[in-house]
Motif scaffolding. Structure first.
Motif, PDB file in Angstrom:
ATOM      1  N   SER A 196       0.839  -1.193   0.000  1.00  0.00           N
ATOM      2  CA  SER A 196       0.000   0.000   0.000  1.00  0.00           C
ATOM      3  C   SER A 196       0.875   1.244   0.000  1.00  0.00           C
ATOM      4  O   SER A 196       2.062   1.180   0.307  1.00  0.00           O
ATOM      5  CB  SER A 196      -0.920   0.005   1.221  1.00  0.00           C
ATOM      6  OG  SER A 196      -0.153   0.075   2.411  1.00  0.00           O
ATOM      7  N   GLY A 197       0.270   2.359  -0.337  1.00  0.00           N
ATOM      8  CA  GLY A 197       0.959   3.638  -0.260  1.00  0.00           C
ATOM      9  C   GLY A 197       1.187   4.319  -1.592  1.00  0.00           C
ATOM     10  O   GLY A 197       1.378   5.535  -1.642  1.00  0.00           O
ATOM     11  N   ALA A 198       1.162   3.581  -2.707  1.00  0.00           N
ATOM     12  CA  ALA A 198       1.432   4.196  -4.007  1.00  0.00           C
ATOM     13  C   ALA A 198       0.360   5.220  -4.356  1.00  0.00           C
ATOM     14  O   ALA A 198       0.652   6.274  -4.939  1.00  0.00           O
ATOM     15  CB  ALA A 198       1.521   3.128  -5.093  1.00  0.00           C
ATOM     16  N   GLY A 199      -0.897   4.930  -4.016  1.00  0.00           N
ATOM     17  CA  GLY A 199      -1.969   5.880  -4.286  1.00  0.00           C
ATOM     18  C   GLY A 199      -1.826   7.142  -3.469  1.00  0.00           C
ATOM     19  O   GLY A 199      -2.086   8.252  -3.950  1.00  0.00           O
ATOM     20  N   TYR A 200      -1.424   6.992  -2.201  1.00  0.00           N
ATOM     21  CA  TYR A 200      -1.207   8.178  -1.377  1.00  0.00           C
ATOM     22  C   TYR A 200       0.006   8.964  -1.864  1.00  0.00           C
ATOM     23  O   TYR A 200       0.025  10.201  -1.806  1.00  0.00           O
ATOM     24  CB  TYR A 200      -1.027   7.774   0.083  1.00  0.00           C
ATOM     25  CG  TYR A 200      -2.326   7.426   0.772  1.00  0.00           C
ATOM     26  CD1 TYR A 200      -3.335   8.372   0.907  1.00  0.00           C
ATOM     27  CD2 TYR A 200      -2.553   6.159   1.284  1.00  0.00           C
ATOM     28  CE1 TYR A 200      -4.534   8.055   1.529  1.00  0.00           C
ATOM     29  CE2 TYR A 200      -3.742   5.834   1.908  1.00  0.00           C
ATOM     30  CZ  TYR A 200      -4.725   6.794   2.029  1.00  0.00           C
ATOM     31  OH  TYR A 200      -5.919   6.481   2.643  1.00  0.00           O
ATOM     32  N   ALA A 201       1.035   8.257  -2.345  1.00  0.00           N
ATOM     33  CA  ALA A 201       2.186   8.953  -2.920  1.00  0.00           C
ATOM     34  C   ALA A 201       1.745   9.792  -4.113  1.00  0.00           C
ATOM     35  O   ALA A 201       2.211  10.930  -4.301  1.00  0.00           O
ATOM     36  CB  ALA A 201       3.257   7.945  -3.337  1.00  0.00           C
ATOM     37  N   LEU A 460      10.800   5.692   4.412  1.00  0.00           N
ATOM     38  CA  LEU A 460      10.477   5.868   3.001  1.00  0.00           C
ATOM     39  C   LEU A 460      10.120   4.511   2.400  1.00  0.00           C
ATOM     40  O   LEU A 460      10.897   3.567   2.500  1.00  0.00           O
ATOM     41  CB  LEU A 460      11.664   6.471   2.251  1.00  0.00           C
ATOM     42  CG  LEU A 460      11.556   6.526   0.720  1.00  0.00           C
ATOM     43  CD1 LEU A 460      10.366   7.369   0.292  1.00  0.00           C
ATOM     44  CD2 LEU A 460      12.856   7.053   0.115  1.00  0.00           C
ATOM     45  N   ARG A 461       8.940   4.438   1.798  1.00  0.00           N
ATOM     46  CA  ARG A 461       8.529   3.219   1.086  1.00  0.00           C
ATOM     47  C   ARG A 461       8.758   3.435  -0.403  1.00  0.00           C
ATOM     48  O   ARG A 461       8.188   4.346  -1.006  1.00  0.00           O
ATOM     49  CB  ARG A 461       7.078   2.871   1.366  1.00  0.00           C
ATOM     50  CG  ARG A 461       6.614   1.578   0.683  1.00  0.00           C
ATOM     51  CD  ARG A 461       5.282   1.090   1.236  1.00  0.00           C
ATOM     52  NE  ARG A 461       5.414   0.691   2.633  1.00  0.00           N
ATOM     53  CZ  ARG A 461       4.408   0.237   3.370  1.00  0.00           C
ATOM     54  NH1 ARG A 461       3.188   0.141   2.851  1.00  0.00           N
ATOM     55  NH2 ARG A 461       4.614  -0.104   4.635  1.00  0.00           N
ATOM     56  N   VAL A 462       9.610   2.584  -0.989  1.00  0.00           N
ATOM     57  CA  VAL A 462       9.961   2.679  -2.399  1.00  0.00           C
ATOM     58  C   VAL A 462       9.277   1.538  -3.145  1.00  0.00           C
ATOM     59  O   VAL A 462       9.283   0.392  -2.682  1.00  0.00           O
ATOM     60  CB  VAL A 462      11.486   2.617  -2.592  1.00  0.00           C
ATOM     61  CG1 VAL A 462      11.852   2.816  -4.056  1.00  0.00           C
ATOM     62  CG2 VAL A 462      12.176   3.670  -1.727  1.00  0.00           C
ATOM     63  N   PRO A 475       9.924   7.020  -9.084  1.00  0.00           N
ATOM     64  CA  PRO A 475      10.868   8.067  -8.673  1.00  0.00           C
ATOM     65  C   PRO A 475      10.259   8.960  -7.600  1.00  0.00           C
ATOM     66  O   PRO A 475       9.737  10.041  -7.859  1.00  0.00           O
ATOM     67  CB  PRO A 475      11.114   8.838  -9.978  1.00  0.00           C
ATOM     68  CG  PRO A 475       9.874   8.644 -10.764  1.00  0.00           C
ATOM     69  CD  PRO A 475       9.331   7.287 -10.410  1.00  0.00           C
ATOM     70  N   GLY A 476      10.318   8.505  -6.412  1.00  0.00           N
ATOM     71  CA  GLY A 476       9.688   9.145  -5.262  1.00  0.00           C
ATOM     72  C   GLY A 476       9.289   8.054  -4.297  1.00  0.00           C
ATOM     73  O   GLY A 476      10.046   7.121  -4.048  1.00  0.00           O
ATOM     74  N   GLY A 477       8.092   8.125  -3.777  1.00  0.00           N
ATOM     75  CA  GLY A 477       7.638   7.063  -2.886  1.00  0.00           C
ATOM     76  C   GLY A 477       6.679   7.593  -1.857  1.00  0.00           C
ATOM     77  O   GLY A 477       6.157   8.707  -1.963  1.00  0.00           O
ATOM     78  N   PHE A 478       6.460   6.781  -0.856  1.00  0.00           N
ATOM     79  CA  PHE A 478       5.519   7.082   0.208  1.00  0.00           C
ATOM     80  C   PHE A 478       6.318   7.284   1.483  1.00  0.00           C
ATOM     81  O   PHE A 478       6.906   6.335   2.018  1.00  0.00           O
ATOM     82  CB  PHE A 478       4.527   5.926   0.346  1.00  0.00           C
ATOM     83  CG  PHE A 478       3.545   6.076   1.477  1.00  0.00           C
ATOM     84  CD1 PHE A 478       2.899   7.271   1.709  1.00  0.00           C
ATOM     85  CD2 PHE A 478       3.264   4.999   2.312  1.00  0.00           C
ATOM     86  CE1 PHE A 478       1.982   7.400   2.743  1.00  0.00           C
ATOM     87  CE2 PHE A 478       2.355   5.110   3.342  1.00  0.00           C
ATOM     88  CZ  PHE A 478       1.715   6.319   3.560  1.00  0.00           C
ATOM     89  N   CYS A 479       6.390   8.524   1.950  1.00  0.00           N
ATOM     90  CA  CYS A 479       7.192   8.862   3.125  1.00  0.00           C
ATOM     91  C   CYS A 479       6.282   9.089   4.321  1.00  0.00           C
ATOM     92  O   CYS A 479       5.305   9.837   4.242  1.00  0.00           O
ATOM     93  CB  CYS A 479       8.019  10.120   2.843  1.00  0.00           C
ATOM     94  SG  CYS A 479       8.995  10.687   4.255  1.00  0.00           S
ATOM     95  N   ARG A 480       6.605   8.435   5.420  1.00  0.00           N
ATOM     96  CA  ARG A 480       5.885   8.639   6.681  1.00  0.00           C
ATOM     97  C   ARG A 480       6.833   9.251   7.704  1.00  0.00           C
ATOM     98  O   ARG A 480       7.960   8.765   7.877  1.00  0.00           O
ATOM     99  CB  ARG A 480       5.325   7.323   7.203  1.00  0.00           C
ATOM    100  CG  ARG A 480       4.189   6.756   6.380  1.00  0.00           C
ATOM    101  CD  ARG A 480       4.006   5.272   6.627  1.00  0.00           C
ATOM    102  NE  ARG A 480       5.113   4.497   6.090  1.00  0.00           N
ATOM    103  CZ  ARG A 480       5.404   3.253   6.469  1.00  0.00           C
ATOM    104  NH1 ARG A 480       4.676   2.652   7.390  1.00  0.00           N
ATOM    105  NH2 ARG A 480       6.424   2.619   5.934  1.00  0.00           N
TER     106      ARG A 480
END
Length: 844
Positions: A196-201, A460-462, A475-480
């Motif tokens: 999970s997390g790509a949509g929020y990214a 960081l979720r890549v 190129p980026g990701g989901f950072c919490r």
């Protein structure tokens, strides 16, 4: 384009602002200090600011303090208006997405090292999965202990030997990373189940790039659209036909990340489906639609493996599709990621990955991970017990430590003596369930707080997508980002926030989009098939909103009667129309009891009661919950109207005028929503079911109003009330230059097909909608909803106003209720009728 003159002008402006900009940067960073022994994204190993961050702050400081605050407010407003939400573990209500106002910035050279490690790790895990569920050589040769795999509940014997359609076990892989003590990126955990997390990214990028569009472009931020395009194309390639139908399988709107599911489905052009939407027929999976069963080729799942098929896996699951695993065996559907892939998330396997990299890839891991010892092996168990105070204890196969509350690691050094002894005994007796991990404190990144930047720990979720050209990295990701300075892990709970991730370059970055080239697009005018569940929700959204409108009209008339002194006097002595309004509100569940002397109290209760299921507040909240299941189908404007109605009805109201004013405001909002639906929605099946819900509810309510206020002995006051409730005062006065009379009022409200508020007009519209919907049965007979609609329309068309009385109007109301039920039973089957057999031939 900006020519040389423009560049020169910008340079002069930059020089004129340099000094105040530098002063602002000095103020922002005055107290910024790297935590002892912890790597930081702003301060490099040499103690100086990293170049990428210096570039960002220089450009950021060119904005005035007021402009910066306006941009921050714009980002926050977008999150609220778009309804970007999430649900923290244990929550029952959604929260607004907590987005940090500053991005995490990584330069392209640093990012290149990170992506190389992620691509290598993804390939390694793909090969391990292929062996675990295939030949099993790694276990047979002792490279992986069998217990380290079989101990995980994510290991599915049911898919052993099943070759994944499309050839991939992992279509999407993610790794949580942070900087290690040496400043290099380290893997904290692997995500192979349903990352999970790509949509929020994606949403983070949309919000921040709009709020700081000029800054975003000047920093040469790498675009994310090519990644999603490559991922979408790879899923299409995994199907066995040219134009596959792809669904994103979600647990539903009670999922913690349902907003993300809807975002991804809309952005990628996939159908958002739940388990109940799908059915097995033969060796294929089909989606239930209002046009019958339609074949679905690929499922991007956000449901855990064990919940996918109650026939072969968890029998208690209501999230999956009975028979899906058998269809998978026959190659009838591609599932991404392959069921059982979550076994690689087990911490028990971490310690074996370096050896597996040499065995399978012939090279060492490019990116290290946290040192981990699985206690299922005697030597590792003894090593963990010998240094218990220096490491963290984690569960080997899931979140939390067996026998201890919560999902966090356990630090033996912080436990009371009895608890420490209990932990030691548990590890010694059943070490297979535990791992020891090196204590790691997360690296930090700048966060904007009170006009300054401060370091906060982050994860960081890549993401990596398997494509025909290898692994493609987002190129980026989901950072919490954690709120506490000493956090060891971050989840989206209290105090945590998210951040956009900017991978920046010194060179200009080509703008990109997910839209395909014009000459490759096949022209379409219909959005595609409509799942029965979506049609059901659209139908009931229309009904709930129309029901709320009817309740609000009653409240407005009741409240307005208190403003008129003459009506107030008559109300206190028992004005029939006021009593009838109050009785209707009680019957509809909006109020508890009638009160001759307290009409204002009844109106206020019907407007804002949280206990009464029929109050305006309860109905709008129910509509909002229904709309939540339609996030991928509602425009941002439509969603905003519904959320604003819910918020406005929750405001505190101090006086009687406030009740009437609020009711009038909500009625305007409802008119706005109806206008948006009428003018902006494509005239496909979705719009028809939304409008059918409104029409059938309005017809029912109009007949109820007519029975109550146009009864045989009705007087001027009752008839005038009816005309107000159905919004026909102007129409009546323009036709008849007399006070309200029974016969013309009945004709206008019940029989007049030229009046868009009449019962006859609603039935005529319903007939048109039903006739335009596809037939589900193929034997040529008229289906029940259309049969009932035609019968009611015939009755209304041939009726004469002289024949209308309370009994005939009640009969018409009951026929409309039957029509509403028939629509539901025919198009939205539930329970034992869910596996609808119709239209199994010629499946598309």
């Amino acid at each position: 384009m900006v020519g040389p003159a423009g560049q020169g002008q910008g340079s002069q402006q930059g020089e004129s602002k340099a000094r105040p900009g530098q002063r602002r940067i000095a103020l922002w960073t005055r107290d910024y200090a790297r935590l002892p022994g912890i790597p930081d994204e702003y301060i490099g190993p040499d103690g100086a600011p990293r170049p990428a961050w210096s570039r960002f702050l220089d450009a950021f400081a060119a904005l005035s303090p007021g402009e910066i605050e306006r941009r921050f407010a714009s980002a926050d407003r977008h999150l609220r208006e778009a309804g970007v939400t999430y649900r923290a573990p244990g929550d029952t209500a959604d929260r607004i997405w907590p987005l940090s106002h500053l991005p995490l910035i990584i330069d392209e050279a640093d990012w290149a090292q990170l992506t190389a490690g992620i691509a290598q790790r993804a390939q390694l895990l793909e090969m391990v999965l292929r062996d675990i569920y295939g030949d099993g050589r790694l276990v047979a040769q002792g490279a992986i202990p069998a217990a380290a795999i079989a101990g995980s509940s994510e290991y599915l014997r049911e898919v052993c030997g099943v070759k994944p359609p499309g050839g991939r076990y992992l279509n999407l892989y993610a790794a949580d990373v942070g900087r290690g003590p040496d400043g290099r990126w380290w893997v904290l955990s692997d995500r192979t189940q349903a990352p999970s997390g790509a949509g929020y990214a994606l949403e983070n990028r949309l919000v921040l790039s709009r709020a700081f569009s000029t800054l975003y472009k000047s920093m040469n931020v790498e675009r994310v659209a090519p990644f999603f395009e490559a991922f979408r194309d790879s899923l299409r390639d995994s199907a066995d036909r040219d134009e596959p139908r792809i669904g994103l399988l979600t647990p539903g709107n009670f999922s913690e990340t349902y907003f993300e599911h809807a975002t991804l489905a809309r952005y990628l052009g996939f159908m958002l489906v739940e388990g109940d939407d799908l059915a097995v027929s033969g060796d294929r999976i089909h989606i239930r639609t209002v046009a019958g069963l339609k074949r679905i080729d690929v499922l991007l799942r956000r449901v855990d493996s064990n919940s996918l098929d109650p026939l072969e896996l968890d029998a208690s699951s209501h999230l999956g599709v009975p028979g899906l695993i058998d269809v998978l065996r026959k190659g009838g559907v591609a599932v991404a990621n392959m069921p059982g892939s979550g076994v690689l998330e087990a911490r028990a396997l971490l310690g074996f990955l370096p050896g597996l990299a040499w065995r399978l890839l012939g090279e060492e891991l490019l990116m290290p991970h946290i040192a981990t010892w699985w206690c299922g092996q005697k030597s590792a168990r003894e090593a963990v017990l010998s240094r218990l105070d220096d490491i963290a204890i984690e569960g080997a196969y899931g979140r939390g430590v067996p026998g201890f509350p919560g999902n966090d690691p356990v630090l033996a050094s912080e436990l009371p003596a009895p608890e420490r002894e209990r932990l030691t005994r548990a590890i010694d007796e059943r070490g297979i369930d535990f791992v020891g991990q090196e204590l790691v404190r997360l690296s930090t990144t700048p966060v904007w707080e009170n006009g300054r930047i401060t370091p906060k720990p982050f994860v960081l979720r890549v993401f990596a997508a398997a494509t025909k050209n290898g692994w493609t990295i987002l190129p980026g990701g989901f950072c919490r980002i954690a709120d506490q300075a000493d956090a060891r892990a971050v989840s989206m709970g209290d105090g945590a926030r998210a951040a956009d991730v900017w991978v920046v370059s010194d060179k200009a970055v080509r703008a990109s989009t997910l839209l395909p080239a014009v000459d490759t697009v096949r022209i379409r005018r219909i959005a595609g098939v409509l799942p029965s569940r979506a049609a059901d929700n659209l139908f009931w959204l229309g009904r709930y909103l129309e029901r709320a409108e009817a309740t609000l009209r009653l409240i407005r008339v009741l409240g307005s009667s208190m403003r008129d002194p003459a009506k107030t006097d008559r109300a206190s002595s028992g004005l029939p129309s006021v009593e009838r309004i109050q009785r209707l509100l009680v019957t509809w569940g909006a109020a508890t009891q009638t009160s001759r002397a307290q009409s204002a109290k009844v109106a206020a209760e019907a407007l804002q009661s949280e206990e009464r299921f029929g109050s305006a507040l309860a109905l709008i909240r129910t509509a909002l919950r229904t709309a939540t299941s339609l996030r991928e189908r509602l425009s941002p404007d439509a969603w905003q109207v519904i959320t604003e109605m819910s918020e406005r009805l929750a405001w505190e109201i101090d006086d009687d005028d406030g009740v009437v004013s609020t009711a009038e405001l909500i009625l305007r909002d409802l008119a706005s929503f109806a206008g948006l639906a009428q003018e902006n929605m494509n005239r496909a099946a979705g719009w028809r079911f939304l409008d059918m819900g409104r029409r059938v509810e309005r017809a029912i309510n109009t007949m109820r109003f007519a029975r109550q206020f146009a009864y045989d002995e009705a007087g001027d006051e009752d008839l005038d009330t009816l005309l107000t409730l159905v919004d026909c005062q102007i129409t009546y006065r323009s036709r008849y230059l007399v006070a309200p009379l029974l016969a013309p009022v009945r004709d206008l409200v019940v029989l007049d097909t030229y009046n868009p508020r009449s019962a006859a007009f609603q039935i005529q519209s319903l007939n048109d909608h039903i006739a335009a919907l596809p037939s589900l049965k193929e034997y040529g007979m008229i289906e029940r909803p259309q049969r009932l609609a035609v019968a009611v329309q015939s009755s209304l068309t041939t009726a004469e106003v002289a024949s209308l009385d309370a009994k005939s109007m009640f009969s018409l109301e009951q026929e409309m209720l039957q029509l509403a039920d028939a629509i539901g039973l025919h198009y939205f089957p539930h329970g034992p009728n869910a596996s609808r057999p119709e239209k199994l031939t010629g499946l598309a």
